[in-house]
Design an enzyme around this catalytic site. Structure first.
Site, PDB file in Angstrom:
ATOM      1  N   ARG A  99     -64.387 -15.690   8.969  1.00 35.56           N
ATOM      2  CA  ARG A  99     -64.035 -15.272   7.598  1.00 35.56           C
ATOM      3  C   ARG A  99     -63.990 -16.459   6.648  1.00 35.56           C
ATOM      4  NH1 ARG A  99     -58.741 -11.757   7.078  1.00 35.56           N
ATOM      5  NH2 ARG A  99     -57.768 -13.350   8.389  1.00 35.56           N
ATOM      6  N   ARG A 159     -59.090 -20.175   5.840  1.00 39.62           N
ATOM      7  CA  ARG A 159     -57.648 -20.231   6.026  1.00 39.62           C
ATOM      8  C   ARG A 159     -57.289 -21.080   7.246  1.00 39.62           C
ATOM      9  NH1 ARG A 159     -55.962 -13.972   5.817  1.00 39.62           N
ATOM     10  NH2 ARG A 159     -54.438 -14.798   7.297  1.00 39.62           N
ATOM     11  N   ARG A 218     -50.880 -13.566  16.115  1.00 40.92           N
ATOM     12  CA  ARG A 218     -50.835 -12.581  15.031  1.00 40.92           C
ATOM     13  C   ARG A 218     -51.076 -11.176  15.565  1.00 40.92           C
ATOM     14  NH1 ARG A 218     -54.990 -15.593  11.443  1.00 40.92           N
ATOM     15  NH2 ARG A 218     -55.042 -13.700  10.191  1.00 40.92           N
ATOM     16  N   LYS A 228     -58.722  -4.961   5.989  1.00 44.39           N
ATOM     17  CA  LYS A 228     -57.840  -4.523   4.904  1.00 44.39           C
ATOM     18  C   LYS A 228     -58.219  -5.168   3.579  1.00 44.39           C
ATOM     19  CE  LYS A 228     -54.174  -6.215   6.991  1.00 44.39           C
ATOM     20  NZ  LYS A 228     -54.763  -6.782   8.230  1.00 44.39           N
ATOM     21  N   ARG A 280     -45.036  -4.672   7.145  1.00 44.40           N
ATOM     22  CA  ARG A 280     -45.463  -5.120   8.462  1.00 44.40           C
ATOM     23  C   ARG A 280     -44.378  -4.933   9.514  1.00 44.40           C
ATOM     24  NH1 ARG A 280     -49.684  -8.891   6.653  1.00 44.40           N
ATOM     25  NH2 ARG A 280     -50.764  -9.824   8.414  1.00 44.40           N
TER      26      ARG A 280
HETATM   27  P1  ADP Z   1     -54.430 -10.826   7.861  1.00 48.57           P
HETATM   28  O1  ADP Z   1     -55.302 -10.541   6.654  1.00 48.57           O
HETATM   29  O2  ADP Z   1     -55.187 -11.604   8.884  1.00 48.57           O
HETATM   30  O3  ADP Z   1     -53.787  -9.588   8.408  1.00 48.57           O
HETATM   31  P2  ADP Z   1     -52.486 -11.846   5.982  1.00 48.57           P
HETATM   32  O4  ADP Z   1     -53.236 -12.638   4.994  1.00 48.57           O
HETATM   33  O5  ADP Z   1     -52.107 -10.456   5.601  1.00 48.57           O
HETATM   34  O6  ADP Z   1     -53.283 -11.816   7.357  1.00 48.57           O
HETATM   35  O7  ADP Z   1     -51.165 -12.601   6.392  1.00 48.57           O
HETATM   36  C1  ADP Z   1     -51.177 -13.965   6.773  1.00 48.57           C
HETATM   37  C2  ADP Z   1     -49.794 -14.370   7.277  1.00 48.57           C
HETATM   38  O8  ADP Z   1     -48.845 -14.214   6.211  1.00 48.57           O
HETATM   39  C3  ADP Z   1     -49.236 -13.512   8.409  1.00 48.57           C
HETATM   40  O9  ADP Z   1     -49.669 -13.952   9.680  1.00 48.57           O
HETATM   41  C4  ADP Z   1     -47.726 -13.677   8.214  1.00 48.57           C
HETATM   42  O10 ADP Z   1     -47.291 -14.939   8.687  1.00 48.57           O
HETATM   43  C5  ADP Z   1     -47.606 -13.721   6.693  1.00 48.57           C
HETATM   44  N1  ADP Z   1     -47.377 -12.370   6.108  1.00 48.57           N
HETATM   45  C6  ADP Z   1     -48.211 -11.692   5.265  1.00 48.57           C
HETATM   46  N2  ADP Z   1     -47.687 -10.498   4.921  1.00 48.57           N
HETATM   47  C7  ADP Z   1     -46.487 -10.422   5.571  1.00 48.57           C
HETATM   48  C8  ADP Z   1     -45.466  -9.438   5.646  1.00 48.57           C
HETATM   49  N3  ADP Z   1     -45.553  -8.270   4.981  1.00 48.57           N
HETATM   50  N4  ADP Z   1     -44.375  -9.700   6.421  1.00 48.57           N
HETATM   51  C9  ADP Z   1     -44.254 -10.855   7.092  1.00 48.57           C
HETATM   52  N5  ADP Z   1     -45.179 -11.828   7.068  1.00 48.57           N
HETATM   53  C10 ADP Z   1     -46.290 -11.623   6.318  1.00 48.57           C
HETATM   54  P1  ADP Z   2     -57.908  -8.256   7.073  1.00 51.48           P
HETATM   55  O1  ADP Z   2     -57.598  -8.335   5.609  1.00 51.48           O
HETATM   56  O2  ADP Z   2     -57.569  -6.924   7.669  1.00 51.48           O
HETATM   57  O3  ADP Z   2     -57.325  -9.385   7.858  1.00 51.48           O
HETATM   58  P2  ADP Z   2     -60.645  -8.870   6.226  1.00 51.48           P
HETATM   59  O4  ADP Z   2     -60.934  -7.774   5.266  1.00 51.48           O
HETATM   60  O5  ADP Z   2     -60.344 -10.205   5.684  1.00 51.48           O
HETATM   61  O6  ADP Z   2     -59.494  -8.391   7.264  1.00 51.48           O
HETATM   62  O7  ADP Z   2     -61.871  -8.954   7.254  1.00 51.48           O
HETATM   63  C1  ADP Z   2     -61.952 -10.001   8.223  1.00 51.48           C
HETATM   64  C2  ADP Z   2     -63.366 -10.538   8.272  1.00 51.48           C
HETATM   65  O8  ADP Z   2     -64.231  -9.547   8.863  1.00 51.48           O
HETATM   66  C3  ADP Z   2     -63.977 -10.847   6.899  1.00 51.48           C
HETATM   67  O9  ADP Z   2     -64.779 -11.995   7.028  1.00 51.48           O
HETATM   68  C4  ADP Z   2     -64.819  -9.604   6.566  1.00 51.48           C
HETATM   69  O10 ADP Z   2     -65.971  -9.967   5.804  1.00 51.48           O
HETATM   70  C5  ADP Z   2     -65.221  -9.092   7.939  1.00 51.48           C
HETATM   71  N1  ADP Z   2     -65.179  -7.616   8.036  1.00 51.48           N
HETATM   72  C6  ADP Z   2     -64.359  -6.756   7.381  1.00 51.48           C
HETATM   73  N2  ADP Z   2     -64.619  -5.481   7.741  1.00 51.48           N
HETATM   74  C7  ADP Z   2     -65.617  -5.527   8.666  1.00 51.48           C
HETATM   75  C8  ADP Z   2     -66.345  -4.526   9.415  1.00 51.48           C
HETATM   76  N3  ADP Z   2     -66.052  -3.225   9.287  1.00 51.48           N
HETATM   77  N4  ADP Z   2     -67.320  -4.965  10.233  1.00 51.48           N
HETATM   78  C9  ADP Z   2     -67.602  -6.285  10.370  1.00 51.48           C
HETATM   79  N5  ADP Z   2     -66.970  -7.259   9.690  1.00 51.48           N
HETATM   80  C10 ADP Z   2     -65.970  -6.908   8.849  1.00 51.48           C
END
Ligand code: ADP
Ligand code: ADP
Ligand code: ZN
Length: 214
Positions: free
Chosen positions: A127, A161, A172, A13, A88
């Site tokens: 990441r 992170r 998660r 994302k 979410r």
């Molecule tokens: P990821 O990119 O791995 O999906 P995020 O950076 O979006 O993770 O979120 C990290 C953490 O922040 C989540 O595990 C949750 O604890 C919190 N968080 C983020 N967005 C939301 C949301 N919309 N509702 C509830 N918790 C959230």
């Molecule tokens: P999210 O925001 O959904 O948690 P990220 O965009 O941070 O996910 O992606 C998680 C990790 O995987 C990052 O280190 C990113 O560079 C890598 N990544 C993202 N998309 C892909 C893909 N299509 N194939 C392989 N690696 C990916």
């Protein structure tokens, strides 16, 4: 234009939202980034959120909808926004519907980034992010052209992170399947759900998203 990117932790994302922001002048609204900033600043919200995030659980709906509503009111969002990590839960999705109506905005598309759970631990644990500009990288899948130097800004400091551990990813993922996946039928019912193959290579995912938007 308001877009939602929906997908599991590590689905891609943030990576795709950064690209959409650069290309289309939309603002990336990452609730995870906002919470991490609040934690770093030690605000009241940050103090509440820290332990919840470290356990891989979700921060309360009230806090999250308040944060997003205030953010959408800022002037840089007037051309539109990409919601990365929000909503979410069903309660957040319903709150978003009413706040968009109130603000005279409409939701254009919800893009599901479909992934198999098996790849997500490696994505998340590999990441890292440029400490200066926030550009995202991966140990194996997205390295900077020159090792240790950010492609975008030339920065040489990177962060990881504290919640990007194999154990936290499991909680998660559970939160994703239990609380977030129900949003798929919710948006399908509204006729605005689209899907891309989140298992494909990063550039291919970008192409699929661009094709949907055209
Ligand atoms: P990821 O990119 O791995 O999906 P995020 O950076 O979006 O993770 O979120 C990290 C953490 O922040 C989540 O595990 C949750 O604890 C919190 N968080 C983020 N967005 C939301 C949301 N919309 N509702 C509830 N918790 C959230
Ligand atoms: P999210 O925001 O959904 O948690 P990220 O965009 O941070 O996910 O992606 C998680 C990790 O995987 C990052 O280190 C990113 O560079 C890598 N990544 C993202 N998309 C892909 C893909 N299509 N194939 C392989 N690696 C990916
Ligand atoms: Zn950088």
């Amino acid at each position: 234009m308001i877009l939602i990117l929906l997908g599991a932790p590590g689905a891609g994302k943030g990576t795709q939202a950064q690209r959409l922001q650069d290309k289309h002048g939309l603002v990336q609204l990452s609730t995870g980034d906002m919470l991490r900033a609040a934690v770093a600043e030690g605000t009241e919200i940050g103090l509440k959120a820290k332990s919840v995030m470290d356990r891989g659980e979700l921060v309360s709906d009230d806090i999250m909808t308040g944060i997003i509503s205030a953010r959408l009111d800022q002037s840089d969002c007037k051309n539109g926004a990409i919601l990365d990590g929000f909503p979410r839960t069903e309660a957040q999705a319903e709150a978003l519907d009413s706040m968009l109506t109130e603000k005279n905005l409409s939701l254009d598309a919800v893009i599901e980034m479909k992934t198999d759970d098996e790849v997500l631990v490696e994505r998340v644990t590999g990441r890292y992010t440029c400490a200066n500009c926030g550009a995202g990288y991966h140990d194996s899948f997205l390295k900077p052209a020159k090792e240790g130097v950010c492609d975008k800004c030339g920065g040489t400091e990177f962060t990881r992170r504290s919640d990007d551990t194999a154990e936290t990813v499991k909680s998660r993922l559970q939160a994703y399947h239990n609380q977030t996946a129900p949003l798929l039928p919710y948006y399908r019912g509204k006729g605005i759900l689209k899907q891309v193959d989140g298992m494909a290579e990063i550039d291919e995912v970008t192409r699929q998203i661009e094709a949907l938007l055209n």
